[in-house]
Design a protein around this motif. Structure first.
Motif, short mmCIF file in Angstrom:
data_model
loop_
_atom_site.label_atom_id
_atom_site.label_comp_id
_atom_site.label_asym_id
_atom_site.label_seq_id
_atom_site.Cartn_x
_atom_site.Cartn_y
_atom_site.Cartn_z
N UNK A 95 0.99 -1.08 -0.08
CA UNK A 95 0.01 0.10 0.11
C UNK A 95 1.02 1.13 0.11
N UNK A 96 2.11 1.24 0.76
CA UNK A 96 2.94 2.29 0.82
C UNK A 96 3.60 2.70 -0.61
N UNK A 97 3.86 1.57 -1.15
CA UNK A 97 4.31 2.01 -2.61
C UNK A 97 3.45 2.34 -3.69
N UNK A 98 2.43 1.57 -3.55
CA UNK A 98 1.16 1.87 -4.59
C UNK A 98 0.85 3.36 -4.37
N UNK A 99 0.63 4.03 -3.28
CA UNK A 99 0.35 5.38 -3.09
C UNK A 99 1.46 6.23 -3.25
N UNK A 100 2.47 5.80 -2.58
CA UNK A 100 3.94 6.62 -2.83
C UNK A 100 4.29 7.00 -4.23
N UNK A 101 4.37 6.26 -5.14
CA UNK A 101 4.66 6.43 -6.35
C UNK A 101 3.78 7.42 -7.23
#
Length: 420
Positions: A95-101
């Motif tokens: 979830x962090x990577x999906x929203x972060x990028x």
């Protein structure tokens, strides 16, 4: 026990068998370990074991382990065993990577926390509402999280520039900072390789060099958790659910509510640890990125005797051993064999003083074997370096198992009104 007992925190009375070290004694032990480490560094020439870079890397690797451990602490203090920390961390990384990028790293951090909380809600429903075995539920969460993130990655990251079914696109950095003037001075002092002085400089310098803002937040959560759990009425009620939920219910505490809150907070911490891995430790999501850190975080919590300070110490130890994979691993691990052998000799002396002769003999034999291993080799296999964090986890837990006290109702089934 009265209603006031739950409403107002009381000073904890030490048990008869407790042998807690006072602060001066604890500081003396830490100073002794630093001196021995400095002696080993001079003998072996392995200057990397106390270098600023080594300590900085160790801190970065300790943060996700510590956050997972804090998650376990909150859940188990309320009586819920959270084996699902690994799965909640996995959800946090994705979830962090999906929203972060897409929307920036800080948004990714928030979504990572949400991802961990989603896994925690499932665990809370299963264990609190339906009384599913806590271990079974936790393992199911881990399997479900792993399968879900792999499935979602095929539809979200595959086909995106620099992304694939097992890797997200790069995420913007949160940035890093040093303490102006002090960081550089300590690094210079560390490079002098002076006895003890340079080692202390490396330790302190590593804690204030190349820091991520999220690292500062994570470190601050340790004393904050202690204050909330041990110095507030909310924390006392939550801990009462893990010690004696029937008594807590009889005094008006909504046990279900506190267990749910504790498990959800637990998942938030684990999700934050996962987001740290994908956003700070490496700026991408990778399949299998957690690499068992949720379990090691649980081990750090047990090593710390379900206390935030001990948990932080355990996370630092495991983070340090994990960092050996990245910086001069074989040489540094070989030097640490000598350090461990010397520490075991100190352990023998302590056990003899306590008149525990059988453990003293066993420890002496292990120490002798460590000395023979060190003297008979000039290096260690790379496989030993890779396995060091897990070996240390098992060793620490086996040595500390007899002095641990978990919450009395930890993992036990509870039904509302069962005390009537």
């Amino acid at each position: 026990m009265t209603t006031a007992t739950i409403a107002k925190p009381q000073a904890k009375q030490p048990g008869r068998g407790s042998r807690r070290f006072s602060l001066p004694v604890l500081l003396l032990i830490i100073a002794g370990v630093l001196v021995l480490t400095s002696v080993v560094r001079l003998i072996t020439g392995a200057d990397g074991i106390t270098s600023t870079g080594q300590m900085s890397t160790a801190l970065r690797l300790a943060v996700p382990i510590g956050l997972a451990g804090l998650g376990g602490l909150w859940a188990e203090r309320a009586g819920v065993v959270n084996i699902g920390l690994e799965g909640m961390m996995i959800l946090g990384t994705w979830f962090g990577a999906w929203a972060g990028y897409q929307w920036g790293p800080w948004t990714g951090v928030l979504f990572g926390i949400v991802g961990g909380c989603l896994g925690a809600i499932l665990h809370a429903v299963a264990t609190v509402t339906f009384n599913v075995n806590h271990i079974v539920s936790g393992v199911a969460i881990n399997i479900l999280a792993l399968g879900t993130t792999r499935y979602l990655s095929k539809f979200t990251f595959e086909g995106v520039p620099q992304g694939s079914s097992k890797q997200s696109p790069p995420i913007d950095s949160l940035g890093t900072f040093d303490i102006p003037g002090l960081s550089g001075w300590l690094d210079t002092l560390n490079e002098k390789h002076w006895f003890l002085v340079s080692d202390v400089a490396g330790l302190i310098g590593g804690l204030i060099t190349d820091l991520s803002p999220l690292t500062v937040v994570a470190v601050a959560l340790v004393p904050l958790s202690w204050w909330v759990l041990w110095r507030t009425a909310f924390g006392l009620r939550l801990r009462s659910c893990g010690e004696n939920p029937v008594a807590a219910e009889s005094l008006g505490v909504n046990v279900y509510k506190y267990k749910y809150l504790a498990v959800i907070i637990s998942g938030g911490f684990a999700g934050l640890g996962g987001a740290f891995l994908s956003i700070v430790a490496s700026n991408v999501y990778l399949d299998g990125q957690t690499a068992g850190r949720g379990y090691i975080g649980l081990a750090a919590m047990i090593f710390g005797n379900w206390m935030p300070g001990g948990l932080a110490l355990g996370a630092g130890l495991f983070g340090y051993t994990d960092s050996l994979n990245l910086r001069g691993g074989t040489t540094n691990v070989h030097a640490l064999i000598l350090l461990l052998a010397i520490l075991l000799v100190c352990g023998v002396a302590y056990l003899v003083w306590r008149r525990k002769l059988v453990p003293a003999v066993v420890t002496a034999v292990i120490s002798a074997l460590m000395f023979v291993w060190y003297a008979g080799t000039s290096d260690v296999p790379k496989q030993v370096v890779t396995a060091t964090p897990y070996i240390v986890t098992l060793l620490v837990l086996s040595l500390s198992a007899q002095h641990l006290r978990m919450p009395k109702a930890d993992g036990l089934p509870y039904r509302k009104g069962q005390g009537k």
